[in-house]
Motif scaffolding. Structure first.
Motif, short mmCIF file in Angstrom:
data_model
loop_
_atom_site.label_atom_id
_atom_site.label_comp_id
_atom_site.label_asym_id
_atom_site.label_seq_id
_atom_site.Cartn_x
_atom_site.Cartn_y
_atom_site.Cartn_z
N LEU A 1 0.85 -1.18 0.00
CA LEU A 1 0.00 0.00 0.00
C LEU A 1 0.88 1.23 0.00
CD1 LEU A 1 -2.84 1.29 0.22
CD2 LEU A 1 -2.58 1.15 2.71
N ALA B 1 -2.37 0.58 -4.56
CA ALA B 1 -1.98 -0.69 -3.95
C ALA B 1 -1.54 -1.66 -5.03
CB ALA B 1 -3.15 -1.28 -3.15
N VAL C 1 -6.10 -1.02 5.30
CA VAL C 1 -5.38 -2.29 5.29
C VAL C 1 -6.30 -3.43 5.72
CG1 VAL C 1 -3.52 -3.60 6.36
CG2 VAL C 1 -3.11 -1.25 5.61
N VAL D 1 1.92 -7.60 4.49
CA VAL D 1 1.43 -6.30 4.04
C VAL D 1 2.54 -5.29 4.30
CG1 VAL D 1 -0.30 -4.49 4.31
CG2 VAL D 1 -0.94 -6.89 4.64
N ILE E 1 3.68 -1.28 4.00
CA ILE E 1 3.10 0.05 3.88
C ILE E 1 4.20 1.08 3.65
CG2 ILE E 1 1.78 1.86 5.05
CD1 ILE E 1 0.38 -0.31 6.63
N VAL F 1 -5.86 -2.77 12.39
CA VAL F 1 -5.94 -4.03 11.66
C VAL F 1 -6.49 -5.15 12.54
CG1 VAL F 1 -4.51 -5.85 10.60
CG2 VAL F 1 -4.17 -3.44 9.98
N VAL G 1 1.66 -6.83 9.18
CA VAL G 1 1.89 -5.48 8.66
C VAL G 1 3.30 -5.00 9.01
CG1 VAL G 1 1.11 -3.09 8.69
CG2 VAL G 1 -0.56 -4.96 8.85
#
Length: 400
Positions: free
Chosen positions: A220, A228, A320, A332, A334, A353, A360
């Motif tokens: 992202l 994304a 997210v 994930v 970021i 999240v 993340v």
């Protein structure tokens, strides 16, 4: 007309050879210095095939024998490991952002060895911006000594058609149907690859960063542009005309910012750096449009700057969570100013999240993310087809 059986076999053999060369080079990237026998064990290729590919990759200048041999446990000659040759070649990188263009040179490990930032000077006319980028790269290459450029990667936000090499639409720059590959290629004479920066960075994370080894990864990007990218089984999803990952106009619950599309609360207008900086100026935190000045104010203890960044991170976390529900990736990543530099912002994302917070992580390239975005476009192509380097090095690619 159907391909003749002999031609079909040659094509299939060439594809297998290039795929195997890619597997070997990726193994050297991930594990080098590494013995050829270990590469064979890791990849499932035969020792003879690994030896053949290492010889060819060495002739191309992509790998070299390491200086210190590893002694085998039994009798016989010591194992001489191979490693990437990161001193011979570079790739050029261009990232076109709203306020400026970044140009850089990266080595084969994705490390930035030279970088410049070129302001637009009040004009984002495509020919001018891309011409300045090509000139900036030329200056970096002229100062790079005897390193050879294998190609150039160009990354940007907005809708980028990778296959056509065209910036289809970038609303904030006012660009439509800009032939980026053609323009940069004509200026430099080098092969040029073009892609969206979120997809470029998910490839950079797979090759050189925290997503290495993940079977699926979501990236992202939250800057002036918000978009994304999703990769699974070593492939990034592009969709028809590379439109995948366009999330700018997803509605963000509770959003209040009016969007140019006529709606209120679209994801990009709520989360963009323009909005962050405007709010920070209105509250007397900064007097500029640079999001890093907000991060700096927070680091200096300004409570309003901290609040703005944490609130933004909390909204990012809600995005997210939504994307996790849809895509369910293993990792994930970021790229967002607060998350990259502040633990409280990363914590706010993870709190939003919920139970999957451990998936993340912040960008692996906080101090060079835009340069890595551009370079990763070219490096992804190289690692998928290392034999293509023969066109630059002058070494024959072998049978195909």
């Amino acid at each position: 007309m159907a391909m003749a059986p002999s031609a079909a076999r040659r094509a299939a053999d060439g594809t297998r050879r290039r795929t195997s060369a890619s597997v070997v080079l990726r193994s050297v990237l991930e594990h080098g210095p590494v013995a050829r026998s270990t590469i064979a064990r890791l990849t499932g290729l035969s020792p003879a095939s690994v030896t053949d590919h290492c010889a060819q990759l060495g002739a191309l200048g992509l790998i070299r024998e390491a200086a210190t041999p590893r002694q085998s446990k039994g009798a016989g000659r010591p194992h001489i490991p191979v490693d990437l040759d990161a001193c011979r070649f570079v790739v050029g990188a261009v990232h076109v952002a709203v306020p400026y263009t970044t140009v850089a040179l990266l080595d084969l490990r994705g490390r930035v060895i030279a970088e410049r930032r070129l302001g637009h000077g009040g004009s984002t006319e495509p020919g001018r911006v891309l011409g300045n980028a090509a000139d900036g790269l030329g200056a970096l290459l002229a100062a790079a000594g005897d390193r050879t450029a294998l190609g150039i990667g160009v990354a940007a936000g907005g809708w980028v058609d990778r296959d056509a090499g065209i910036m289809v639409e970038h609303g904030l720059l006012g660009w439509r149907d800009v032939a980026v590959r053609e323009v940069i290629g004509a200026h430099t004479g080098l092969p040029v690859q073009v892609d969206g920066h979120a997809r470029a960075l998910v490839n950079g994370e797979r090759l050189f960063g925290r997503a290495r080894g993940s079977r699926s990864a979501l990236h992202l990007f939250v800057g002036n542009v918000v978009d994304a990218a999703f990769a699974t089984h070593d492939e990034v999803h592009h969709g028809p005309r590379s439109q995948a990952g366009s999330i700018a106009h997803l509605p963000l619950e509770g959003g209040t910012e009016p969007c140019d599309c006529g709606r209120t609360g679209c994801l990009q207008v709520e989360l963009s750096e323009r909005t962050l900086c405007r709010r920070a100026r209105e509250l007397g935190v900064v007097s500029t449009a640079n999001p890093m000045h907000v991060v700096r104010a927070a680091a200096d203890g300004d409570p309003i700057a901290v609040r703005l960044l944490v609130e933004r991170a909390r909204m990012v976390g809600r995005v997210v969570r939504l994307l996790l529900d849809v895509l369910n990736p293993e990792t994930v990543v970021i790229t967002e100013a607060g998350v990259m530099y502040r633990d409280d912002c990363l914590g706010a994302v993870r709190e939003a999240v919920g139970e999957r917070a451990a998936l993340v992580v912040p960008s692996s390239f906080p101090d060079s993310v835009l340069a890595v975005a551009g370079g990763s476009v070219a490096l992804d192509v190289l690692y998928r087809d290392p034999l293509s380097a023969s066109a630059i090095s002058g070494v024959p690619a072998g049978p195909n």
